[in-house]
Scaffold this motif. Sequence first.
Motif, PDB file in Angstrom:
ATOM      1  N   UNK A  94      56.614  30.495  60.279  1.00  0.00           N
ATOM      2  CA  UNK A  94      57.244  30.353  58.967  1.00  0.00           C
ATOM      3  C   UNK A  94      58.735  30.028  59.120  1.00  0.00           C
ATOM      4  N   UNK A  95      59.434  30.805  59.947  1.00  0.00           N
ATOM      5  CA  UNK A  95      60.869  30.593  60.113  1.00  0.00           C
ATOM      6  C   UNK A  95      61.146  29.262  60.810  1.00  0.00           C
ATOM      7  N   UNK A  96      60.386  28.985  61.866  1.00  0.00           N
ATOM      8  CA  UNK A  96      60.619  27.743  62.611  1.00  0.00           C
ATOM      9  C   UNK A  96      60.337  26.506  61.784  1.00  0.00           C
ATOM     10  N   UNK A  97      59.174  26.490  61.100  1.00  0.00           N
ATOM     11  CA  UNK A  97      58.843  25.334  60.267  1.00  0.00           C
ATOM     12  C   UNK A  97      59.814  25.198  59.106  1.00  0.00           C
ATOM     13  N   UNK A 123      64.032  22.125  56.561  1.00  0.00           N
ATOM     14  CA  UNK A 123      65.395  22.088  56.027  1.00  0.00           C
ATOM     15  C   UNK A 123      66.243  21.058  56.757  1.00  0.00           C
ATOM     16  N   UNK A 124      66.087  20.971  58.081  1.00  0.00           N
ATOM     17  CA  UNK A 124      66.846  19.987  58.855  1.00  0.00           C
ATOM     18  C   UNK A 124      66.440  18.567  58.487  1.00  0.00           C
ATOM     19  N   UNK A 125      65.121  18.343  58.300  1.00  0.00           N
ATOM     20  CA  UNK A 125      64.649  17.004  57.939  1.00  0.00           C
ATOM     21  C   UNK A 125      65.190  16.576  56.577  1.00  0.00           C
ATOM     22  N   UNK A 126      65.193  17.519  55.641  1.00  0.00           N
ATOM     23  CA  UNK A 126      65.724  17.197  54.306  1.00  0.00           C
ATOM     24  C   UNK A 126      67.222  16.895  54.388  1.00  0.00           C
ATOM     25  N   UNK A 127      67.955  17.663  55.174  1.00  0.00           N
ATOM     26  CA  UNK A 127      69.397  17.460  55.299  1.00  0.00           C
ATOM     27  C   UNK A 127      69.710  16.112  55.935  1.00  0.00           C
ATOM     28  N   UNK A 128      68.928  15.763  56.997  1.00  0.00           N
ATOM     29  CA  UNK A 128      69.144  14.475  57.666  1.00  0.00           C
ATOM     30  C   UNK A 128      68.825  13.323  56.722  1.00  0.00           C
TER      31      UNK A 128
END
Length: 261
Positions: free
Chosen positions: A243-246, A251-256
């Motif tokens: 859960x935390x890792x995904x 979140x990183x994909x959305x930010x990028x």
Amino acid sequence: MKALAARRHHRIAPVVLLLLALLLTGAVYAIAVPSSADAASATTSQSDIDAGEKLFQANCATCHGASADGTASGPSLIGVGAAAVDFQVGTGRMPAKMNGAQIPSAPPQFDAEQISQLAAYVASLGAGPAIPTPDQVDYTKGDAANGGAIFRTNCAMCHNAVGAGGALSQGKYAPSLMETSPEHIYEAMLTGPQSMPVFNDANITPDEKRDVIAYLEQQREGSAGGLSLGSLGPVSEGLWAWVAGMGLLIAAAVWIGAKSS
């Protein structure tokens, strides 16, 4: 004398001697070792037994029979001993509200004196395991390390390595032992309630039962490493990592994506 000497060398003489030795051993054991029923009668009075019988007839006879010899709805209680009654009634499993795959624990419907009276009555019907003494459940005298080894060998496959409980088949489950009293833990090992096997004194000695209780008591002190995550081992830890890792990856994909647009 010659006739006696001849009989000593007869081929069935060893068998006769063995049978006599077994009979003598059984007689000495019966005389020297008091039965559970004898132990119960030494600590209970006839008034307790009579009061327990009245409670039994009013609350238990419908399922277990007026003579406690069982019916289609409930098993015979003759020979189950006081320990089984103290566990089942003391944990609120009995009297049962309804039948099911497994009867859960609940607040007891009787007070301590009434439970003791019910146990005295059932114990009077036939010899069975007695309620453990305070010394037998005094976990401060136990070896938690040895208890942990015994628990992992005999109990962890159902109750989890720290006694947190777990699921079984056909709607059954091994309950958590985190809040179970030392007396009821000992009695459960001794009597084997519901899906649990019996661990009599030949399987796990009284001292080893106390060691198991000491180990379980130690688990209640909390995790030295922070959050216990339910004490379910790699299952909960793996779920948390997933859960935390995904979540971090999304979140990183959305930010990028937001930065690139």
